[in-house]
Design a protein around this motif. Sequence first.
Motif, PDB file in Angstrom:
ATOM      1  N   SER A 142      44.972  44.899 -25.488  1.00 26.68           N
ATOM      2  CA  SER A 142      43.677  44.508 -26.196  1.00 26.68           C
ATOM      3  C   SER A 142      42.541  44.983 -25.036  1.00 26.68           C
ATOM      4  O   SER A 142      42.621  44.671 -24.003  1.00 26.68           O
ATOM      5  CB  SER A 142      43.649  42.980 -26.267  1.00 26.68           C
ATOM      6  OG  SER A 142      42.294  42.650 -26.486  1.00 26.68           O
ATOM      7  N   GLY A 143      41.412  45.525 -25.578  1.00 32.92           N
ATOM      8  CA  GLY A 143      40.146  45.617 -25.065  1.00 32.92           C
ATOM      9  C   GLY A 143      39.084  44.871 -25.507  1.00 32.92           C
ATOM     10  O   GLY A 143      37.956  45.214 -25.294  1.00 32.92           O
ATOM     11  N   LYS A 144      39.337  43.921 -26.163  1.00 31.45           N
ATOM     12  CA  LYS A 144      38.368  42.906 -26.756  1.00 31.45           C
ATOM     13  C   LYS A 144      37.995  41.739 -25.950  1.00 31.45           C
ATOM     14  O   LYS A 144      39.103  41.051 -25.519  1.00 31.45           O
ATOM     15  CB  LYS A 144      38.821  42.533 -28.177  1.00 31.45           C
ATOM     16  CG  LYS A 144      37.791  41.669 -28.785  1.00 31.45           C
ATOM     17  CD  LYS A 144      38.296  41.288 -30.508  1.00 31.45           C
ATOM     18  CE  LYS A 144      37.370  40.404 -31.226  1.00 31.45           C
ATOM     19  NZ  LYS A 144      37.598  39.883 -32.429  1.00 31.45           N
ATOM     20  N   GLY A 145      36.663  41.628 -25.692  1.00 35.67           N
ATOM     21  CA  GLY A 145      36.379  40.249 -24.781  1.00 35.67           C
ATOM     22  C   GLY A 145      36.647  40.506 -23.220  1.00 35.67           C
ATOM     23  O   GLY A 145      37.266  39.610 -22.691  1.00 35.67           O
ATOM     24  N   VAL A 146      36.705  41.922 -22.882  1.00 30.39           N
ATOM     25  CA  VAL A 146      36.868  41.922 -21.410  1.00 30.39           C
ATOM     26  C   VAL A 146      36.036  41.282 -20.656  1.00 30.39           C
ATOM     27  O   VAL A 146      34.750  41.468 -20.701  1.00 30.39           O
ATOM     28  CB  VAL A 146      36.944  43.456 -21.185  1.00 30.39           C
ATOM     29  CG1 VAL A 146      36.898  43.869 -19.900  1.00 30.39           C
ATOM     30  CG2 VAL A 146      37.941  44.450 -21.747  1.00 30.39           C
ATOM     31  N   LYS A 147      36.494  40.559 -19.585  1.00 29.17           N
ATOM     32  CA  LYS A 147      35.703  39.830 -18.796  1.00 29.17           C
ATOM     33  C   LYS A 147      36.022  40.538 -17.141  1.00 29.17           C
ATOM     34  O   LYS A 147      36.882  40.154 -16.458  1.00 29.17           O
ATOM     35  CB  LYS A 147      35.933  38.225 -18.661  1.00 29.17           C
ATOM     36  CG  LYS A 147      35.551  37.740 -20.067  1.00 29.17           C
ATOM     37  CD  LYS A 147      35.970  36.203 -20.068  1.00 29.17           C
ATOM     38  CE  LYS A 147      37.388  35.895 -20.037  1.00 29.17           C
ATOM     39  NZ  LYS A 147      37.416  34.397 -20.117  1.00 29.17           N
ATOM     40  N   PRO A 148      35.192  41.243 -16.676  1.00 31.15           N
ATOM     41  CA  PRO A 148      35.326  41.932 -15.685  1.00 31.15           C
ATOM     42  C   PRO A 148      34.964  41.101 -14.157  1.00 31.15           C
ATOM     43  O   PRO A 148      33.994  40.260 -14.479  1.00 31.15           O
ATOM     44  CB  PRO A 148      34.336  43.031 -15.699  1.00 31.15           C
ATOM     45  CG  PRO A 148      33.290  42.721 -16.325  1.00 31.15           C
ATOM     46  CD  PRO A 148      34.176  42.009 -17.418  1.00 31.15           C
ATOM     47  N   ILE A 149      35.733  41.241 -13.346  1.00 31.22           N
ATOM     48  CA  ILE A 149      35.600  40.149 -11.987  1.00 31.22           C
ATOM     49  C   ILE A 149      35.465  41.047 -10.866  1.00 31.22           C
ATOM     50  O   ILE A 149      36.519  42.233 -10.592  1.00 31.22           O
ATOM     51  CB  ILE A 149      36.709  39.295 -11.820  1.00 31.22           C
ATOM     52  CG1 ILE A 149      36.873  38.433 -13.094  1.00 31.22           C
ATOM     53  CG2 ILE A 149      36.790  38.573 -10.713  1.00 31.22           C
ATOM     54  CD1 ILE A 149      38.493  37.539 -12.942  1.00 31.22           C
ATOM     55  N   VAL A 150      34.582  41.133 -10.078  1.00 33.75           N
ATOM     56  CA  VAL A 150      34.366  41.863  -8.806  1.00 33.75           C
ATOM     57  C   VAL A 150      34.833  41.094  -7.787  1.00 33.75           C
ATOM     58  O   VAL A 150      34.565  39.810  -7.412  1.00 33.75           O
ATOM     59  CB  VAL A 150      33.108  42.340  -8.388  1.00 33.75           C
ATOM     60  CG1 VAL A 150      32.907  43.191  -7.208  1.00 33.75           C
ATOM     61  CG2 VAL A 150      32.235  42.929  -9.658  1.00 33.75           C
ATOM     62  N   HIS A 151      35.981  41.593  -7.039  1.00 34.14           N
ATOM     63  CA  HIS A 151      36.669  40.934  -5.815  1.00 34.14           C
ATOM     64  C   HIS A 151      36.232  41.511  -4.643  1.00 34.14           C
ATOM     65  O   HIS A 151      36.738  42.697  -4.097  1.00 34.14           O
ATOM     66  CB  HIS A 151      38.192  40.645  -6.023  1.00 34.14           C
ATOM     67  CG  HIS A 151      38.831  40.391  -7.266  1.00 34.14           C
ATOM     68  ND1 HIS A 151      39.330  39.089  -7.566  1.00 34.14           N
ATOM     69  CD2 HIS A 151      39.033  41.058  -8.612  1.00 34.14           C
ATOM     70  CE1 HIS A 151      39.771  38.957  -8.846  1.00 34.14           C
ATOM     71  NE2 HIS A 151      39.690  40.268  -9.807  1.00 34.14           N
ATOM     72  N   GLN A 152      35.186  40.900  -3.925  1.00 31.31           N
ATOM     73  CA  GLN A 152      34.647  41.647  -2.737  1.00 31.31           C
ATOM     74  C   GLN A 152      35.400  41.719  -1.586  1.00 31.31           C
ATOM     75  O   GLN A 152      36.287  40.455  -1.470  1.00 31.31           O
ATOM     76  CB  GLN A 152      33.226  40.979  -2.476  1.00 31.31           C
ATOM     77  CG  GLN A 152      32.207  41.196  -3.679  1.00 31.31           C
ATOM     78  CD  GLN A 152      30.941  40.519  -3.437  1.00 31.31           C
ATOM     79  OE1 GLN A 152      30.844  39.526  -2.536  1.00 31.31           O
ATOM     80  NE2 GLN A 152      29.873  41.239  -4.067  1.00 31.31           N
TER      81      GLN A 152
END
Length: 415
Positions: free
Chosen positions: A92-102
């Motif tokens: 699924s590519g719906k509702g992608v919530k990207p997170i940046v892990h620094q």
Amino acid sequence: MNLSALTYTVTERFLRYVTIDTQSDPESPTSPSTEKQKDLGRVLVAELLEIGLADAHMDEHGYVYATVPANTDKDVPVICFCSHMDTAPDCSGKGVKPIVHQNYTGADIVLPDDETQVIRLADHPDLKNQLGNDIITASGNTLLGADNKAGVAEIMDACLQLMKNPQIKHGIIKILFTPDEEIGRGVDKVNLGKVGAYAAYTMDGESAGNLENETFSADGAKLTINGVSAHPGFAKGKMESAIKIAGEIIAALPFELSPEGTEGMEGFIHPVGIQGHVETATIEFILRDFDEEKLHAHAETLKRVTDEVLENYPASSYSLKIAEQYRNMKVVLDQHPEITEYGLEAIRRAGMEAKLCSIRGGTDGSRLSFMGLPCPNIFAGEHAFHSKQEWVSVQDMQKAVDTILHLCAIWEEKA
């Protein structure tokens, strides 16, 4: 050329683009296969126009075209940068919530929306090159879309840098964003007259520093089995089930010619779909190899196995249809060695070790090369694509932007 003072926009762009659902649909007959791919296309056109690419537009099939005008008096060959906008139907590519892990330390990355999804260094070897970098993932319920929105964002940022930094001398640069690459239709409706380039580069590769000038050659195969139906209560000596014949054929294929039994430069025969009834069953296969003669041999192996299985079913028959899908782009690129050489030099100038690789798959560049537009594939930094554990690093995307800028300058220098 010193690019140290650049203010990159690639990460901000990428984080916005991945939230737009652009999943393609192999069952759809339309072009593009899903209208929602145009949602991203419209965003890109608006941003390209804002950057100053006055001819940016999207056509009725969802292709986005634009031109960065030359800023040199030299007669420089026109080059094109290309990425695809769609994401794979596999996840699924719906509702992608990207997170940046620094500042990645090497520790496991647990995705918060599904804690069974854990990105481990042991499972993703390239993470060892990312210590101290910033890793972007999805949240655990979807793919990320770095394949290939990382490439899209990198090209968009490069367009901005070229327009803002006239000290980077370059010829005419064409931009092409395509739909439906993930379902094999990425250049079906492309207008190469609008592109008008001598060479192109897809930004759709994996590890930083990689340039790929070779793909599989690919065929599809459709095997139709005609069995013999009978009432199951009175079937002894009569029924020859096409379903069971299909199962025997699949089971009889050599393991050493399966995807799970091959690596490197080894090709395979892969059943990707089966449907049918007692009387008729159909198996869809994909055939892959870097060597076209071996590709044809895989079709002969499939035919031989089918013949051997059918010997035990004298009243049954079959038909086998082979359809060409794409061919190894190295055949074309070897005729234009400077295209690959300039790409490798650009990677080196961007501060990386350049590595020439082969793709166990295909790209838009495979077909573009045989359509008259030679097109190797440059890294975009995407990893674990088509899965919930997909990831990309901020620093690798920035290196990809640098590579594009150096490549534009190299073509101008060499002209």
